[in-house]
Design a protein around this motif. Structure first.
Motif, mmCIF file in Angstrom:
data_model
loop_
_atom_site.group_PDB
_atom_site.id
_atom_site.type_symbol
_atom_site.label_atom_id
_atom_site.label_comp_id
_atom_site.label_asym_id
_atom_site.label_seq_id
_atom_site.Cartn_x
_atom_site.Cartn_y
_atom_site.Cartn_z
ATOM 1 N N VAL A 10 1.010 -1.149 -0.071
ATOM 2 C CA VAL A 10 -0.066 -0.002 0.113
ATOM 3 C C VAL A 10 0.766 1.159 0.004
ATOM 4 O O VAL A 10 1.862 1.431 0.969
ATOM 5 N N ALA A 11 0.875 2.054 -1.056
ATOM 6 C CA ALA A 11 1.478 3.256 -1.236
ATOM 7 C C ALA A 11 2.982 3.135 -0.976
ATOM 8 O O ALA A 11 3.595 4.040 -0.129
ATOM 9 N N GLY A 12 3.529 2.077 -1.454
ATOM 10 C CA GLY A 12 5.090 1.956 -1.297
ATOM 11 C C GLY A 12 5.475 1.163 -0.122
ATOM 12 O O GLY A 12 6.839 1.282 0.051
ATOM 13 N N ALA A 13 4.764 0.965 0.824
ATOM 14 C CA ALA A 13 4.993 0.238 2.057
ATOM 15 C C ALA A 13 4.329 -1.262 2.072
ATOM 16 O O ALA A 13 3.186 -1.456 1.327
ATOM 17 N N LEU A 14 4.482 -1.997 3.161
ATOM 18 C CA LEU A 14 3.723 -3.255 3.134
ATOM 19 C C LEU A 14 2.633 -2.875 4.459
ATOM 20 O O LEU A 14 3.286 -2.564 5.656
ATOM 21 N N LEU A 15 1.709 -3.390 4.394
ATOM 22 C CA LEU A 15 0.646 -3.368 5.370
ATOM 23 C C LEU A 15 0.019 -4.713 6.013
ATOM 24 O O LEU A 15 -0.232 -5.398 5.221
ATOM 25 N N SER A 16 0.501 -4.862 7.245
ATOM 26 C CA SER A 16 -0.014 -6.182 7.826
ATOM 27 C C SER A 16 -1.515 -6.398 7.775
ATOM 28 O O SER A 16 -2.196 -5.499 8.474
ATOM 29 N N CYS A 17 -2.167 -7.339 7.160
ATOM 30 C CA CYS A 17 -3.701 -7.535 7.278
ATOM 31 C C CYS A 17 -3.851 -8.883 7.404
ATOM 32 O O CYS A 17 -3.319 -9.741 6.928
#
Length: 131
Positions: free
Chosen positions: A99-106
């Motif tokens: 997401v937007a150049g980063a990794l988001l833990s989901c």
């Protein structure tokens, strides 16, 4: 000293929980906050009135990311038939979503492998564009 709050949780939804779906996540309370659209590695299967995703591999699954509360997570666990021994319809997993150049833990609800026998994959990876 104020009580410390748990870090925000995020969920990646790919089927009927998406905006406009028959189980639109916005109908739950407390209402989640939509963060972004996203894509994860996996294969989406048509189970009739809803889909199931198997994580990993070369395919891609389209979805949406929401910030949720523990109370909403508990409601989703009931809807997705989560069982402590992973024998329910879905198994709760954690994935990293770009997401937007980063990794988001989901968290994501992966269909139990026994539930996809004889079911057709959805080539587009998008429940709303199934053919």
């Amino acid at each position: 000293m104020p009580d410390s709050l748990p870090p925000p949780r995020h969920v990646f939804v790919y089927g009927t929980l998406r905006a406009g779906g028959s189980n639109d996540i916005a109908r739950f309370s407390p209402a989640p906050l939509r963060i972004a659209d996203g894509v994860i590695a996996g294969t989406l299967y048509d189970l009739g009135t809803y889909p199931g995703a198997v994580l990993g591999g070369e395919g891609r699954v389209q979805g949406e990311i929401y910030r949720i509360t523990p109370a909403l997570e508990a409601q989703l666990d009931v809807l997705e038939e989560i069982r402590p021994d992973d024998s329910g319809e879905y198994i709760k997993r954690e994935v990293q979503v770009p997401v937007a150049g980063a990794l988001l833990s989901c968290l994501v609800y992966e269909i139990h492998p026994d539930r996809i026998a004889g079911r057709a994959p959805i080539a587009s990876g998008d429940w709303f564009r199934r053919a």
